[in-house]
Design an enzyme around this catalytic site. Structure first.
Site, PDB file in Angstrom:
ATOM      1  N   GLU A  70      42.140  -4.074  -8.361  1.00  0.00           N
ATOM      2  CA  GLU A  70      42.055  -3.170  -9.507  1.00  0.00           C
ATOM      3  C   GLU A  70      40.717  -2.444  -9.464  1.00  0.00           C
ATOM      4  O   GLU A  70      39.661  -3.073  -9.326  1.00  0.00           O
ATOM      5  CB  GLU A  70      42.188  -3.926 -10.822  1.00  0.00           C
ATOM      6  N   GLU A  95      34.275  -3.174 -10.862  1.00  0.00           N
ATOM      7  CA  GLU A  95      33.835  -2.592 -12.131  1.00  0.00           C
ATOM      8  C   GLU A  95      32.314  -2.431 -12.085  1.00  0.00           C
ATOM      9  O   GLU A  95      31.610  -3.349 -11.648  1.00  0.00           O
ATOM     10  CB  GLU A  95      34.247  -3.502 -13.293  1.00  0.00           C
ATOM     11  N   ASP A 122      31.031   0.332  -7.242  1.00  0.00           N
ATOM     12  CA  ASP A 122      31.968   1.449  -7.260  1.00  0.00           C
ATOM     13  C   ASP A 122      33.229   1.043  -6.505  1.00  0.00           C
ATOM     14  O   ASP A 122      33.170   0.615  -5.354  1.00  0.00           O
ATOM     15  CB  ASP A 122      31.293   2.655  -6.605  1.00  0.00           C
ATOM     16  N   ASP A 145      38.936   7.833 -15.557  1.00  0.00           N
ATOM     17  CA  ASP A 145      38.285   8.873 -16.359  1.00  0.00           C
ATOM     18  C   ASP A 145      38.936  10.220 -16.068  1.00  0.00           C
ATOM     19  O   ASP A 145      39.011  10.641 -14.918  1.00  0.00           O
ATOM     20  CB  ASP A 145      36.795   8.924 -16.011  1.00  0.00           C
ATOM     21  N   TYR A 218      42.457   0.732 -25.271  1.00  0.00           N
ATOM     22  CA  TYR A 218      42.316   2.118 -24.814  1.00  0.00           C
ATOM     23  C   TYR A 218      43.670   2.813 -24.823  1.00  0.00           C
ATOM     24  O   TYR A 218      43.805   3.946 -25.307  1.00  0.00           O
ATOM     25  CB  TYR A 218      41.714   2.152 -23.412  1.00  0.00           C
TER      26      TYR A 218
END
Length: 242
Positions: A70, A95, A122, A145, A218
Site C-alpha cells: 500500500e 507512508e 516515499d 492526493d 476521508y
C-alpha cells in the site's frame, strides 16, 4: 574558506510532508511497535530511499507469503483491517508521515495482526528500490492526493511512468486497486491505465467498490461533500478479477 555546499535538487513528489509531532498515544505505539517499522537509508531528503537500499522481506516477516503493498495508507484503516482478514498474506505500507505510521501500528496491534511492516519513505521510491520485480500480489493506491490545480497535475501519482513501474512489480495476474473521489482524476486514471500495454482493466469500466476496504473518515468526508467514489482494478495479463 569553506567550500559552498552543493544545492540539493528538490524532486517532484506526489505528496505533501506534514508536521511530525505525535500525540501521546501515537508516541506510545511508535515506541512499542518499532520492530514493525523497517528502516531504510535515505538519499539527500528524509523521505527518499538510497539507490543501493535493500530489504530481505522474507527475513522481515519471518516467512514467505504473497505480498500486498500500500502506498500512502494514511493512518492505517485499510491495511490493518485487510491484514486481519488475510493472515495468509504479508502487507507492506509506505507512508511519509510518522504520526500516521504510529497510528497504523496502533490499529494493527488492536486488530491482533503481525503480518504488517511499515516503511517511512516515499512509496514510489520504495516500490522502485525495495520491491523485487514480479513479486507483488496486490498494490493499493487509495485516494492519492488529487492536486486539483492544472499546473500541479504533474505531481499526481498515477501516470504512464508510474504504471510502467507498477506493471514491472506485479506478480503474474497481480492486481492494482485504486480509488479516488475526484472525477477528473478518475477519468485521467482510466485514460492512462486503459491504454497501458501491460495492464488490463478487470471490469468493463469502473470497478465495484472493493468489499474488503473499510470506509475511512476521508472517504466518508468525500461522500458527505457529494463526491462520487470511483474504484478501479487492473491486473497484469489477461482475464477478469474475482
Amino acid at each position: 574558506m569553506d567550500e559552498p555546499r552543493p544545492r540539493v535538487q528538490r524532486e517532484v513528489v506526489s505528496f505533501v510532508r506534514r508536521s511530525a509531532r505525535m500525540n501521546p498515544s501515537q508516541a506510545k505505539a511508535w515506541s512499542e511497535r518499532q520492530h514493525w517499522v523497517v528502516p531504510v537509508p535515505p538519499r539527500e531528503t528524509s523521505t527518499s530511499v538510497a539507490a543501493d537500499a535493500h530489504v530481505d522481506w522474507v527475513a522481515a516477516f519471518g516467512r514467505e507469503a504473497p505480498l500486498v503493498v500500500e502506498l500512502g495508507g494514511g493512518t492505517g484503516d485499510v491495511i490493518a483491517a485487510v491484514a486481519a482478514r488475510h493472515p495468509e498474506r504479508d502487507f507492506i505500507g509506505f507512508e511519509v508521515f510518522e504520526p500516521a505510521v504510529a497510528s497504523t501500528l496502533s490499529k494493527c496491534a488492536r486488530a491482533g495482526v503481525t503480518n504488517v511492516r511499515m516503511v517511512v519513505a516515499d512509496g514510489v521510491d520504495g516500490l522502485g528500490t525495495l520491491i523485487d520485480d514480479g513479486t507483488v500480489a496486490e498494490l493499493w493506491t487509495f485516494f492519492p492526493d488529487p492536486w486539483h490545480k492544472k499546473r500541479h497535475h504533474k505531481r499526481r501519482l498515477v501516470s504512464t511512468g508510474f504504471a510502467d513501474l507498477v506493471a514491472a512489480k506485479l506478480a503474474p495476474h497481480g492486481r492494482w486497486r485504486l480509488a479516488t473521489d475526484w472525477a477528473d482524476y478518475a477519468e485521467a486514471m482510466r485514460e492512462t491505465l486503459d491504454d497501458h500495454p501491460r495492464l488490463v482493466n478487470c471490469h468493463d469500466g469502473w470497478a465495484p467498490r472493493w468489499q474488503d476496504r473499510p470506509r475511512t473518515k476521508y472517504e466518508q468526508k468525500g461522500g458527505d461533500a457529494g463526491r462520487t467514489i470511483y474504484d478501479l482494478c487492473y491486473r497484469l495479463g489477461e482475464g477478469g478479477c474475482a
